[in-house]
Design a protein around this motif. Structure first.
Motif, PDB file in Angstrom:
ATOM      1  N   CYS A 537       0.832  -1.207   0.000  1.00  0.00           N
ATOM      2  CA  CYS A 537       0.000   0.000   0.000  1.00  0.00           C
ATOM      3  C   CYS A 537       0.864   1.254   0.000  1.00  0.00           C
ATOM      4  O   CYS A 537       1.801   1.372   0.773  1.00  0.00           O
ATOM      5  N   ALA A 538       0.511   2.180  -0.887  1.00  0.00           N
ATOM      6  CA  ALA A 538       1.271   3.434  -0.984  1.00  0.00           C
ATOM      7  C   ALA A 538       0.649   4.527  -0.119  1.00  0.00           C
ATOM      8  O   ALA A 538       1.073   5.680  -0.196  1.00  0.00           O
ATOM      9  N   CYS A 540      -1.896   6.218  -0.457  1.00  0.00           N
ATOM     10  CA  CYS A 540      -2.323   7.392  -1.226  1.00  0.00           C
ATOM     11  C   CYS A 540      -3.692   7.904  -0.785  1.00  0.00           C
ATOM     12  O   CYS A 540      -4.040   9.054  -1.037  1.00  0.00           O
ATOM     13  N   GLY A 541      -4.494   7.048  -0.171  1.00  0.00           N
ATOM     14  CA  GLY A 541      -5.799   7.489   0.330  1.00  0.00           C
ATOM     15  C   GLY A 541      -6.908   7.403  -0.694  1.00  0.00           C
ATOM     16  O   GLY A 541      -8.053   7.770  -0.428  1.00  0.00           O
ATOM     17  N   CYS A 543      -8.484   4.867  -1.811  1.00  0.00           N
ATOM     18  CA  CYS A 543      -9.554   3.946  -1.411  1.00  0.00           C
ATOM     19  C   CYS A 543     -10.507   4.605  -0.411  1.00  0.00           C
ATOM     20  O   CYS A 543     -11.695   4.313  -0.404  1.00  0.00           O
ATOM     21  N   CYS A 594      -7.947   0.884  -6.258  1.00  0.00           N
ATOM     22  CA  CYS A 594      -6.560   0.994  -5.776  1.00  0.00           C
ATOM     23  C   CYS A 594      -5.531   0.940  -6.906  1.00  0.00           C
ATOM     24  O   CYS A 594      -5.446  -0.055  -7.624  1.00  0.00           O
TER      25      CYS A 594
HETATM   26  S1  SF4 Z   1      -5.839   3.020  -2.741  1.00  0.00           S
HETATM   27 FE1  SF4 Z   1      -5.762   2.510  -0.560  1.00  0.00          FE
HETATM   28  S2  SF4 Z   1      -4.899   0.460  -0.476  1.00  0.00           S
HETATM   29 FE2  SF4 Z   1      -4.441   1.272  -2.492  1.00  0.00          FE
HETATM   30  S3  SF4 Z   1      -2.408   2.203  -2.316  1.00  0.00           S
HETATM   31 FE3  SF4 Z   1      -3.890   3.837  -1.963  1.00  0.00          FE
HETATM   32  S4  SF4 Z   1      -4.191   3.848   0.271  1.00  0.00           S
HETATM   33 FE4  SF4 Z   1      -3.200   1.886  -0.239  1.00  0.00          FE
END
Ligand code: SF4
Ligand code: FAD
Ligand code: SF4
Length: 950
Positions: A537-538, A540-541, A543, A594
Motif C-alpha cells: 500500500c502506498a 495514497c488514500g 480507497c 486501488c
Molecule cells: S488506494 Fe488505498 S490500499 Fe491502495 S495504495 Fe492507496 S491507500 Fe493503499
C-alpha cells in the motif's frame, strides 16, 4: 524552536482532559485509531497520543486552547493525502473531516463558503450544475479536502490558467494559537477594521512590522519562478502591501497548519469552460520541448503537462501507443474562454506551431470527453505503474516537487536523467511543464543501504542544483512538510529563514501548531516508515474516497487505508481491532480503485477467517443442506403475511436480538426494515424443466447461476433472467448450485467457501457460458481463482472466470452493445442506474448502462453517485442497520436529484437495500426485469396492453 514535550505518562491525562472538554465520542486513543492516524501519504510514520474528530468551531477552539495551556502539539488533518508528512504528529491529531458542509454559494459574486472537510471533487460536482468550478485541481482531487488544499496551497495541471489555491481565496476563518477566531481577509491599510484586528491580535501587528521592515530582503529572495509553496508566502503579503492591503489569506494559505487552523473559507469560483480541446504531442528531442513550451504558452493553454522518456518506458510505450523514439510527451489543453476565440482553432494553431519540431508521430487532437480522456490515459496510468513496479523498489517522494522557469524544464529533465542514470535508479519525471514544475519520483528500496544513500545524495544534490544552477524552488505545490523543512533555510538563506522563524514565533509562541513542519531543524530522514515502505500500500488514500464506511464516519480508523495499516501491523490482534475488522462491508470498492492493486477487503476477510463467526457458520452449514434448510424457508414464506406486520415484527426483533448478538453487537432484524418477499415456490421449483435439462447433455449450453436471492426470494429477478435468455433463443439450464460464497466468506468461513466453490466448479464445468443475475455471484465465481493454489482446481477456476457473464454483459454482447431488436416500450420512463459494487469490481460497468440506454421508451439518466455503495452489502444491513442506512442516505439523495422514477440495478441484494431505503419513492427494478418487460411488450398486440410485472 522550543516545544514543550509531554512525557508518555501524561498521555492518559491528555486523553482524559480532552474527553472532559469535548465528550468521549470525539476523542479517540484506542489501538486502531492511533495506528490509522500514524501515517499519511508520505514516507513517514509518527504515532499520535490522541485523535480529536472536530465537529464544530467550538471543538477546534477547545483543542487549541488546551494545546496552548499544556504545550501538547496539535496537527490539523484533512484527508491525509499530503506527500510530505505534514498531517501526522506526536501530540493531538485534529481531524476536521466532519466539518464538511458547503455553507453558501453566491452565484452572482461567484464565490462559495465552505468548511475545510469538503472533498474537492465533490465541491466541483456540486458546482457543475451552476456552471461554476473551483479552479486549482490537484490530481488527488477525488480524495483531498479543502482544508488540506488551503494549508498546502495546492495546485494541479490547470494551475496554468486558474492559478493555485492562494490565487483563488477571498477570505478564511482561522483560529491561531493566541487570540481566538480571526477573519482573515484582505484589509485595506486605511480601513478602521484593520486597526481593530491589529489591536486584538498584536502578533499580526508585529508581523506587519516585520514584513515592512524586511521588504527589501523579501523582494531580493523572491523565487524567480511562476510557482512556489516553499516557506511562508511573505512575497504575497508584500505584493498586497504594495497595493495598500494587508492580504491575510496569503499568509495562511500554504502555511501547512503551522500558523492556525482553518474552519471556513470563501473561495473564488470560475465559469466552467464551455468546451475543451486536448492535444497530444510526442517529441523526438528533449531540448526542443522547452522551446515548444514557450511558443505554446502564447496560445494560452489551460494545462501543459510533460512526461520524460523514463516515464514513458515505465508506463509501457506499446500499451499506450507511444512511439519508440519519443524522448518526451506533451499534453496541452485549451479551454473555451470567449475572447481567445474558438478552442478548436486554438488547439489546431498550437499543434501547427509544433510541426516545426521533430515529432515522433503526428499530433493527436481530441474534443469529446471520452476521446480526451483517452489522451490523458497514459498520464493517469502513471501512479498505478509506479506503485506496482516492484515489491521492494517503491516510489519515494523526497525530491518530488521542484520548479524552474518553464523554458528550462528540458534542461532540468536532461540533468535529472543523467543524475539518476549514473545512480542506476529508475525514475519517473513528469509534471506541469507550463509552470516549470517537475514531479520527480525515483523507485528505491529505502531498506537497502545503497538505495538509502542514493536517496540522501539525491535529496541534497538535486535540491541544491535546482537552487544554484536553475535559480528555482524546491517546492511548487506539495508543501514543505517534514520532507523539505530541512532545506527551507538553504532555499532562502539565513536572513529570510530567520524571518520565517520570527513569524512562526509571533503567531505560535508556544510552538504547538504542527511542530516539525516547514520550520524545523529535523533531518528529512527522521521518522521514515521503513516497514510501511516495504508493503504494497502506498497510503495514497484513494480507497478512502470510495469507502462507504469512511464516508459515514469521516475517521481514518474507519476507513480502507486505515484498515490496511491496522490489519497489517506487527502488533495487530483481533481483540485490539475487532471493532474495525468487523466494520468493513466487503463491498470491494477499495479493490476496484486501488492503483497499487491492493485488496484491503481481502486482507480483512483473512483476519476474520482467523476468528470465524460461529452462529453464521451454523446457518451456512444448514443452508448447505437444502433438504433441511429449504422447507424451513418455505414455511417462513407461507407464514410471511402473518409475521411480517408491525406487531409481530416488533416481537421478532426483540426475540431474535439476543441471538443476533452472536453475529455482532449491532445485529438485529429491524422491525421497520422492508424485508424481501420470500418465495413459497423457489425458482428451481418453478422451472423443473430447466433443472431437469441440466441433467441431460449440457455441452455447448448456457447455465444460469441464480444464486441464493433469486432462488429464495420472490423478487422477479430469476424469472426475468430466464425470460431474457429465452427471448434470445436460449433455454438455460439450472444445474445444481451452492451459495457462491460471498456471504460465507464475510463471516470468516473459508473452508465452507472452498467446499461450495468446489461443488460449483464441478457443476458448472460442462457449460460454455454461465449467466448470472447477481453482482456478488458474478464476482465470486470469477474470484474462485483466488481461493486455490496453482493446480487443477485453480485451472478450473480460471476456466470458469472466463465463462461467467452477467446477464447485462450477455445481452450487450449479443446485441453489439445495445439492448436488442424487437423490444417495445411499455410506457416512457426516466431510469437511473445504481452500479452494484461487486459488479464494478468484476469489471462490468458499461454493459448495464448500454442496455438501459438502448431500451425503447427509456430516458437514461446517469445519477451522480451511481458508483457508490448503497450500504446493503448482503447481510450487512442486518449486521449494522444504522450504519447501513447512513451509507444509503447519499444514494437516496443522488436518486432523488436524478429525477428518475425507476432505479435499475444488477443485483438482487442491492434491490433489498434500495426498496427498503426508498420506500416506494422510486420503483426499483433489475435491468433484466426491464429487458423482460420490453420483450413481453413487443410480443403482445400493440394497443391496450400492459406488461406484466414479474
Ligand atoms: S488506494 Fe488505498 S490500499 Fe491502495 S495504495 Fe492507496 S491507500 Fe493503499
Ligand atoms: C496520488 C497523489 C497525487 C497528488 N497530486 C497532487 C497535485 O496534483 N497537486 C497538489 O498540489 N498536491 C497533490 N497531492 C498532494 C495532496 O493531495 C495535496 O496537497 C492535498 O491538497 C492535501 O489535502 P488533504 O486534504 O489530504 O490534506 P492533509 O494531508 O490532511 O493535510 C495537508 C496539510 O494541511 C494541514 N491542514 C489540513 N486541514 C487544515 C485546516 N483545517 N487548517 C489548517 N491546516 C490544515 C495539515 O496540517 C497539513 O499540513 C497528491 C497526493 C497524492 C497522494
Ligand atoms: S470493502 Fe468497502 S467497506 Fe471494506 S474497506 Fe473496501 S471500500 Fe471500505
Amino acid at each position: 524552536m522550543a516545544t514543550q514535550l509531554v512525557l508518555p505518562d501524561k498521555k492518559r491525562a491528555v486523553v482524559a482532559d480532552l474527553r472532559r472538554e469535548l465528550g468521549s465520542d470525539k476523542v479517540k486513543d484506542d489501538y486502531p485509531t492511533l495506528t490509522a492516524y500514524a501515517v499519511d501519504a508520505s514516507i513517514y510514520k509518527i504515532v499520535p497520543q490522541v485523535v480529536v474528530l472536530a465537529e464544530s468551531e467550538d471543538d477546534i477552539h477547545k483543542v487549541l486552547e488546551y494545546a496552548v495551556r499544556t504545550g501538547v502539539p496539535v496537527t490539523p488533518r484533512a484527508a491525509g493525502t499530503n506527500l510530505t508528512g505534514s498531517a501526522i504528529g506526536s501530540g493531538i491529531i485534529l481531524d476536521i473531516s466532519r466539518l464538511n458542509r458547503i455553507l453558501e454559494l453566491n452565484r452572482e459574486a461567484k464565490t462559495v463558503r465552505v468548511q475545510p472537510g469538503v472533498v474537492y471533487g465533490e465541491l466541483n460536482r456540486r458546482l457543475a450544475s451552476h456552471g461554476l468550478m473551483f479552479g486549482p485541481d490537484p490530481s488527488s482531487g477525488e480524495m483531498c479536502k479543502l482544508g488540506g488544499m488551503l494549508a498546502n496551497n495546492s495546485a494541479g495541471p490547470h494551475t496554468l490558467r486558474y492559478g493555485s489555491v492562494k490565487d483563488n481565496v477571498e477570505s478564511l476563518r482561522v483560529h491561531g494559537a493566541d487570540g481566538g477566531w480571526l477573519e482573515a481577509r484582505p484589509y485595506e491599510l486605511n480601513e478602521p477594521a484593520l486597526d481593530l484586528v491589529l489591536t486584538r491580535y498584536p502578533s499580526l501587528r508585529n508581523l506587519l512590522g516585520l514584513v515592512r521592515d524586511h521588504a527589501g530582503l523579501i523582494r531580493a529572495k523572491r523565487p524567480a519562478v511562476s510557482k512556489n509553496s516553499c516557506g511562508y508566502n511573505l512575497f504575497g503579503l508584500l505584493d498586497g502591501l504594495d497595493q495598500g492591503r494587508f492580504d491575510l489569506p496569503k499568509l495562511f494559505v500554504g502555511s501547512e497548519g503551522t500558523l492556525g487552523v482553518i474552519s471556513e473559507a470563501t473561495l473564488r469560483l470560475v465559469d466552467r469552460p464551455r468546451a475543451t480541446a486536448t492535444a497530444l504531442l510526442h517529441f523526438k528531442h528533449l531540448e526542443e520541448v522547452g522551446d515548444a513550451v514557450v511558443r505554446l504558452l502564447a496560445c494560452s493553454p489551460s494545462a501543459l503537462e510533460v512526461m520524460d522518456a523514463n516515464t514513458l518506458n515505465l508506463i509501457g510505450r506499446d500499451r499506450h501507443n507511444i512511439p519508440a523514439d519519443a524522448a518526451a510527451t506533451l499534453l496541452a489543453e485549451f479551454d473555451e474562454d470567449g475572447p481567445r476565440g474558438n478552442v478548436q482553432d486554438r488547439a489546431a494553431e498550437a499543434t501547427g506551431l509544433c510541426r516545426r519540431y521533430r515529432l515522433a508521430s503526428n499530433p493527436v487532437l481530441a474534443f469529446e470527453p471520452e476521446q480526451r480522456e483517452q489522451l490523458w490515459q497514459a498520464r493517469k496510468a502513471l501512479y498505478p505503474t509506479l506503485y506496482r513496479y516492484d515489491t521492494k523498489k517503491k516510489p519515494i517522494n523526497f525530491v518530488d516537487d521542484v520548479v524552474v522557469r518553464a523554458e528550462q524544464l528540458s534542461e532540468l529533465i536532461r540533468y535529472l536523467e543523467h543524475f539518476f542514470g549514473e545512480q542506476r535508479v529508475p525514475v519517473a519525471i513528469f509534471g506541469h511543464i507550463g509552470n516549470g514544475n517537475a514531479h520527480i519520483v525515483p523507485l528505491l528500496d529505502v531498506n537497502d543501504r545503497g538505495d538509502f544513500a542514493r536517496m540522501v545524495q539525491g535529496y541534497r544534490e538535486i535540491h541544491q542544483t535546482v537552487l544554484t544552477r536553475f535559480g528555482g524552488s524546491i517546492c511548487g505545490e506539495h508543501g514543505d512538510g517534514r520532507v523539505r523543512a530541512e532545506f527551507v533555510r538553504k532555499m532562502f538563506g539565513e536572513e529570510l529563514y530567520g524571518l520565517f522563524v520570527r513569524i512562526k514565533r509571533e503567531l505560535d509562541p508556544h510552538g504547538v501548531l504542527n511542530p516539525g513542519i516547514k520550520i524545523s531543524e529535523v533531518p528529512f530522514t527522521d521518522h521514515i516508515d521503513y516497514t510501511r515502505l516495504s508493503k504494497a500500500c502506498a497510503t495514497c488514500g484513494k480507497c478512502n474516497s470510495v469507502c462507504p464506511v469512511y464516508d459515514v464516519f469521516q475517521s481514518e480508523d474507519m476507513s480502507s487505508r486505515g484498515w490496511f495499516e491496522i490489519v497489517t501491523a506487527k502488533d495487530y490482534s483481533y481483540l485490539n481491532s475487532k471493532r474495525v475488522v468487523e466494520a468493513c462491508l466487503n463491498c470491494k470498492s477499495c479493490r476496484t480503485i486501488c492503483p497499487a492493486g491492493v485488496d484491503v477487503s481481502e486482507l480483512i476477510l483473512q483476519r476474520r477467517a482467523e476468528h470465524p463467526n460461529r452462529l453464521a457458520g451454523w446457518v451456512f452449514a444448514l443452508q448447505a443442506r437444502p433438504r433441511v434448510f429449504e422447507p424451513l424457508l418455505k414455511a417462513a414464506a407461507r407464514t410471511q403475511p402473518l409475521w411480517d406486520r408491525p406487531g409481530p415484527r416488533t416481537w421478532l426483533e426483540r426475540l431474535t436480538r439476543p441471538l443476533m448478538r452472536y453475529v455482532a453487537k449491532t445485529a438485529r432484524i429491524p422491525r421497520d426494515m422492508v424485508l424481501p418477499r420470500l418465495a413459497v415456490r423457489h425458482l428451481r421449483d418453478r422451472y423443473p424443466e430447466l433443472v431437469r435439462g441440466a441433467r441431460d447433455d449440457c455441452r455447448n449450453r448456457v447455465a444460469y447461476f441464480h444464486g441464493c436471492a433469486a432462488n429464495y426470494f420472490d423478487d422477479g429477478v430469476g424469472d426475468a433472467v430466464i425470460t431474457v435468455l429465452r427471448q434470445h433463443g436460449i433455454e438455460p439450464a439450472l444445474p445444481p448450485q451452492r451459495c457462491s460464497g460471498t456471504p460465507i466468506q464475510t463471516y470468516g468461513h473459508l473452508a465452507l467457501v472452498k467446499e461450495g466453490a468446489r461443488a460449483n466448479l464441478a457443476s458448472l464445468a460442462p457449460y460454455e457460458t454461465v449467466v448470472t443475475g447477481c453482482a456478488s455471484c458474478t464476482l465470486m465465481l470469477k474470484d474462485y481463482v483466488r481461493l486455490f493454489e496453482p493446480g487443477p482446481e485453480r485451472d478450473a477456476a480460471e476456466g470458469l472466470a472466463g465463462r461467467v457473464k452477467h446477464i447485462t454483459e450477455f445481452v450487450a454482447e449479443a446485441n453489439q452493445g445495445g439492448a436488442g431488436q424487437g423490444l417495445r416500450s411499455s410506457s416512457p420512463m426516466k431510469v437511473t442506474y445504481h452500479s452494484s459494487c461487486h459488479l464494478r469490481a468484476a469489471g462490468v460497468t458499461k454493459a448495464p448502462r448500454q442496455v438501459l440506454a438502448g431500451l425503447p421508451g427509456v430516458e437514461f439518466i446517469e445519477m451522480q453517485d451511481a458508483d457508490r455503495c448503497a450500504g446493503g452489502a448482503g447481510t450487512y444491513i442486518l449486521k449494522d442497520y444504522d450504519t447501513s442506512m447512513k451509507i444509503f442516505e447519499r444514494k437516496r439523495r443522488a436518486i432523488e436529484e436524478s429525477g428518475a422514477e425507476v432505479v435499475a440495478t444488477s443485483c438482487p441484494a442491492c434491490m433489498i437495500q434500495l426498496n427498503n431505503g426508498l420506500r416506494g419513492k422510486a420503483r426499483v427494478r433489475h435491468v433484466a426485469e426491464l429487458l423482460a418487460d420490453a420483450g413481453r411488450a413487443a410480443a403482445q398486440p400493440a394497443e391496450g396492453t400492459r406488461p406484466s410485472e414479474s
